[in-house]
Design a protein around this motif. Structure first.
Motif, short mmCIF file in Angstrom:
data_model
loop_
_atom_site.label_atom_id
_atom_site.label_comp_id
_atom_site.label_asym_id
_atom_site.label_seq_id
_atom_site.Cartn_x
_atom_site.Cartn_y
_atom_site.Cartn_z
N SER A 156 -23.49 47.15 -58.88
CA SER A 156 -23.69 47.37 -57.45
C SER A 156 -22.36 47.40 -56.73
CB SER A 156 -24.56 46.26 -56.87
OG SER A 156 -23.87 45.02 -56.93
N MET A 157 -22.38 47.80 -55.46
CA MET A 157 -21.17 47.83 -54.65
C MET A 157 -20.54 46.46 -54.54
SD MET A 157 -20.77 49.16 -50.70
CE MET A 157 -19.16 49.14 -49.88
N SER A 158 -21.37 45.42 -54.61
CA SER A 158 -20.86 44.04 -54.51
C SER A 158 -20.12 43.60 -55.77
CB SER A 158 -22.02 43.08 -54.24
OG SER A 158 -22.84 42.96 -55.40
N GLY A 159 -20.25 44.37 -56.85
CA GLY A 159 -19.68 44.00 -58.13
C GLY A 159 -20.65 43.30 -59.06
N GLN A 160 -21.80 42.89 -58.53
CA GLN A 160 -22.81 42.24 -59.35
C GLN A 160 -23.54 43.30 -60.19
OE1 GLN A 160 -24.91 38.80 -57.06
NE2 GLN A 160 -24.27 40.25 -55.48
N THR A 161 -23.86 42.93 -61.43
CA THR A 161 -24.52 43.87 -62.33
C THR A 161 -26.03 43.62 -62.35
OG1 THR A 161 -24.15 42.40 -64.23
CG2 THR A 161 -22.48 44.11 -63.79
N ALA B 158 -26.71 49.09 -49.55
CA ALA B 158 -26.66 49.26 -48.09
C ALA B 158 -26.36 47.93 -47.40
CB ALA B 158 -27.98 49.83 -47.59
N LEU B 159 -26.91 46.85 -47.92
CA LEU B 159 -26.65 45.52 -47.35
C LEU B 159 -25.20 45.10 -47.56
CD1 LEU B 159 -29.99 43.80 -48.40
CD2 LEU B 159 -29.24 44.21 -46.05
N THR B 160 -24.64 45.46 -48.69
CA THR B 160 -23.22 45.19 -48.93
C THR B 160 -22.36 46.01 -47.98
OG1 THR B 160 -23.64 44.68 -51.26
CG2 THR B 160 -21.37 45.22 -50.65
N TYR B 161 -22.74 47.26 -47.78
CA TYR B 161 -22.01 48.13 -46.87
C TYR B 161 -22.05 47.59 -45.44
CZ TYR B 161 -20.43 52.54 -44.75
OH TYR B 161 -19.72 53.50 -44.06
N ALA B 162 -23.16 46.97 -45.06
CA ALA B 162 -23.33 46.46 -43.70
C ALA B 162 -22.30 45.39 -43.35
CB ALA B 162 -24.73 45.89 -43.52
N LYS B 163 -21.75 44.73 -44.35
CA LYS B 163 -20.79 43.65 -44.12
C LYS B 163 -19.56 44.14 -43.37
CE LYS B 163 -17.99 40.25 -46.63
NZ LYS B 163 -17.59 39.75 -47.98
N ARG B 164 -19.20 45.40 -43.55
CA ARG B 164 -17.98 45.92 -42.93
C ARG B 164 -18.06 45.97 -41.41
NH1 ARG B 164 -16.58 51.48 -45.13
NH2 ARG B 164 -16.93 50.32 -47.05
N THR C 280 -39.75 37.31 -54.95
CA THR C 280 -38.63 37.59 -55.86
C THR C 280 -37.87 38.84 -55.44
OG1 THR C 280 -40.15 38.72 -57.39
CG2 THR C 280 -39.65 36.39 -57.82
N ALA C 281 -38.57 39.81 -54.82
CA ALA C 281 -37.86 40.98 -54.29
C ALA C 281 -36.91 40.56 -53.18
CB ALA C 281 -38.87 41.99 -53.77
N ALA C 282 -37.37 39.68 -52.30
CA ALA C 282 -36.51 39.17 -51.23
C ALA C 282 -35.37 38.33 -51.80
CB ALA C 282 -37.34 38.37 -50.24
N CYS C 283 -35.67 37.56 -52.85
CA CYS C 283 -34.62 36.76 -53.50
C CYS C 283 -33.53 37.66 -54.06
CB CYS C 283 -35.23 35.90 -54.60
SG CYS C 283 -36.15 34.47 -54.02
N PHE C 284 -33.94 38.80 -54.62
CA PHE C 284 -32.98 39.77 -55.13
C PHE C 284 -32.05 40.21 -54.00
CE2 PHE C 284 -31.54 44.07 -55.90
CZ PHE C 284 -31.19 44.09 -57.25
N ARG D 210 -29.19 37.88 -52.64
CA ARG D 210 -27.94 37.74 -53.40
C ARG D 210 -26.84 38.65 -52.85
NH1 ARG D 210 -29.46 36.64 -59.72
NH2 ARG D 210 -31.25 35.26 -59.35
N PHE D 211 -27.19 39.54 -51.96
CA PHE D 211 -26.22 40.47 -51.38
C PHE D 211 -26.00 40.23 -49.89
CE2 PHE D 211 -28.39 42.27 -54.99
CZ PHE D 211 -27.37 42.84 -55.75
N THR D 212 -26.54 39.11 -49.39
CA THR D 212 -26.49 38.86 -47.94
C THR D 212 -25.96 37.48 -47.61
OG1 THR D 212 -28.78 38.05 -47.92
CG2 THR D 212 -28.44 40.41 -47.57
N LYS D 213 -25.16 36.92 -48.47
CA LYS D 213 -24.71 35.54 -48.28
C LYS D 213 -23.64 35.40 -47.21
CE LYS D 213 -25.87 34.21 -53.02
NZ LYS D 213 -25.37 33.71 -54.34
N ASP D 214 -23.06 36.51 -46.77
CA ASP D 214 -21.94 36.43 -45.82
C ASP D 214 -22.35 36.60 -44.37
OD1 ASP D 214 -20.04 36.07 -47.86
OD2 ASP D 214 -19.99 38.24 -48.25
N TYR D 215 -23.65 36.73 -44.10
CA TYR D 215 -24.08 36.91 -42.71
C TYR D 215 -25.53 36.45 -42.55
CZ TYR D 215 -25.49 41.36 -44.96
OH TYR D 215 -25.99 42.32 -45.81
N ARG D 216 -25.94 36.35 -41.28
CA ARG D 216 -27.33 35.99 -40.96
C ARG D 216 -28.21 37.20 -41.23
NH1 ARG D 216 -27.51 34.80 -35.07
NH2 ARG D 216 -29.52 33.81 -35.53
#
Length: 497
Positions: free
Chosen positions: A338-343, A360-366, A447-451, A454-460
């Motif tokens: 993924s864009m986050s680097g996680q496989t 897309a969630l990783t992209y939103a961080k910018r 579990t879908a939300a849990c997935f 893992r890409f949204t830890k840097d924001y609310r």
């Protein structure tokens, strides 16, 4: 359609049809008293005869002779004590349904003074006017552009709504309701458009058109080459089997101060979902054109924001792709980065929504967001849990979850919060990658939300699973326009904060 407010005495109202409310239990609204007086006690006679019961959402259309109005439509509004905003909306929906099919060209709606139970935000005249405006646009919607014989135009051309005044506050509230309804109708148009027309590139063109129509919107489209350069291999794994290339659609509205952090909406835009190599059953697969309901909802919210121009910054990010089986399609067992680097080990290609959303969630961080809310027709499991009444809500932030819940109540577009506990994360463990894209049958929505978490830890962040609320099946098949009312209410609640 011409919509307007009027504070003139009801007896002087000129219309082909007057619409009034009668409660099942409780006092008549002032407008109903005025109408009965003008009609010489005719309403009272209808109640005595049993023709009008006042039961919520019941209607009776009566032609009149030698009266101020050629037709009277009486709407039951239930008991005063039970008339929540949601129940009032049911009555409004029934009334507009009758008007939509009726013979009247000009209608006067005298329902604004019907009292509603609840908090101040739901019971004020402004709130009622907003709900009336939204319901008018929503219920008068039709989608017939793909039929060879065009449906005859509605006879109804003008609706006048009674109000205690025509000042700016009430007019703004009514206009907001109309704008929200139009946003819902855009969402419905996009969702109902067939997938041979509505593919990722076409969806991107609609975003560009939105920017042309509203100068306050700025749109940027990323193609597959640009996404590959950013490392969005998870998103691109979904479009790998399709002849239609993926697109990342970004729309920005900057109505607030330059320093204000934006609220970001992220939409799942799977324009058609066959399931890929993990092919879905054929029955009902046509409804998978609605798998871009999250993207459509984002479009609707952005149009409403563009029309009303609140002092707030909003960014929309839409991951658009088509999930098809072919010789180039992603296989179960493939591993992508993924864009986050996680496989991610892809065990089921039909769990594709999370694969496009995570990038897309990783992209939103910018955008250094104040909040991020994603919306997606993500899991059938949420329909098993909540049916079609409530949207599933997950969040890593208590205050954000509370704000969305409150907005849903005010907007009659409710959510129900489901757990996002670490206990469920182990279901995503993979022997070969950082995670797998499914967690088995138990707690599928969780579990879908849990997935995604893992890409949204840097924001609310909050996730809205709209699989049960974005469209209707069966005879009433079609997009619902949800959750545009929820999103608009939520975004506007941050204006000035």
């Amino acid at each position: 359609m011409n919509f307007t407010l009027s504070n003139k005495p009801l007896a002087t109202a000129k219309a082909d049809c007057l619409v009034v409310a009668v409660p099942e239990k409780g006092d008549w609204p002032e407008s109903t008293r005025q109408a009965d007086e003008a009609l010489g006690g005719f309403l009272g006679e209808l109640i005595k005869s049993g023709d009008v019961t006042g039961k919520n959402a019941s209607t009776l259309s009566v032609p009149l002779t030698k009266q101020s109005w050629p037709r009277l439509l009486v709407v039951g509004t239930g008991a005063d004590s039970d008339r929540s905003a949601a129940n009032f909306r049911k009555a409004l929906t029934a009334a507009v349904g009758q008007l939509k099919e009726g013979p009247s060209k000009q209608v006067h709606l005298a329902l604004t003074d019907t009292p509603i139970t609840g908090g101040d935000d739901e019971t004020s005249e402004a709130a009622r006017l907003s709900l009336i405006g939204r319901t008018l646009e929503d219920q008068l919607y039709r989608f017939s552009g793909f039929k060879s014989e065009k449906a005859p135009a509605l006879k109804l051309t003008k609706v006048t709504v009674s109000a205690t005044g025509t000042g700016k506050a009430l007019k703004d509230a009514f206009d907001l309701g109309l704008a929200t309804g139009r946003g819902m109708n855009l969402t419905k148009d996009l969702g109902n458009t067939p997938p041979n027309v509505c593919h990722p590139s076409w969806l991107a063109e609609q975003a560009e058109q939105l920017a042309k129509d509203h100068e306050v919107i700025k749109t940027e489209i990323l193609d597959e080459k640009q996404m590959k350069k950013l490392g969005m291999h998870s998103l691109l794994s979904v479009s790998a089997g399709s002849a239609q290339p993926a697109r990342l659609i970004v729309m920005e509205y900057r109505g607030g101060k330059a320093k204000d952090k934006p609220h970001v909406l992220v939409g799942k835009g799977i324009t058609f979902d066959t399931g890929g190599i993990s092919l879905k059953p054929g029955e009902g697969m046509d409804e998978m054109k609605y798998d871009m309901g999250g993207a459509a909802g984002v479009f609707g919210a952005m149009q409403t924001i563009a029309e009303t121009k609140p002092a707030i910054n909003v960014v929309a990010v839409i991951a658009a792709a088509e999930n098809m089986p072919s010789g180039t399609a992603t296989r179960p067992g493939d591993i992508v980065t993924s864009m986050s680097g996680q496989t991610i080990e892809i065990l089921n290609t039909d769990a594709e929504g999370r694969l496009v959303l995570c990038d897309a969630l990783t992209y939103a961080k910018r955008f250094d967001p104040a909040t991020v809310v994603d919306l997606a027709t993500l899991t059938g499991a949420v329909i098993v849990a909540l049916g079609s009444h409530a949207t599933g809500l997950f969040s890593n932030d208590e205050a954000l979850a509370a704000q969305l819940t409150a907005a849903g109540e005010r907007a009659c577009d409710r959510v129900w919060r489901l757990p996002l506990w670490d206990d469920y994360q182990s279901q995503l463990d993979s022997n070969f990658a950082d995670m797998q894209n499914i967690g088995g049958r138990p707690a599928g929505s969780v579990t879908a939300a849990c997935f995604l978490s893992r890409f949204t830890k840097d924001y609310r962040w909050a996730h809205l699973d709209i699989a049960g609320t974005a469209w209707n099946s069966g005879k009433a098949k079609g997009s619902t326009g949800r959750p545009v009312p929820l999103l608009v209410d939520y975004l506007l609640s941050h204006v000035g904060k």
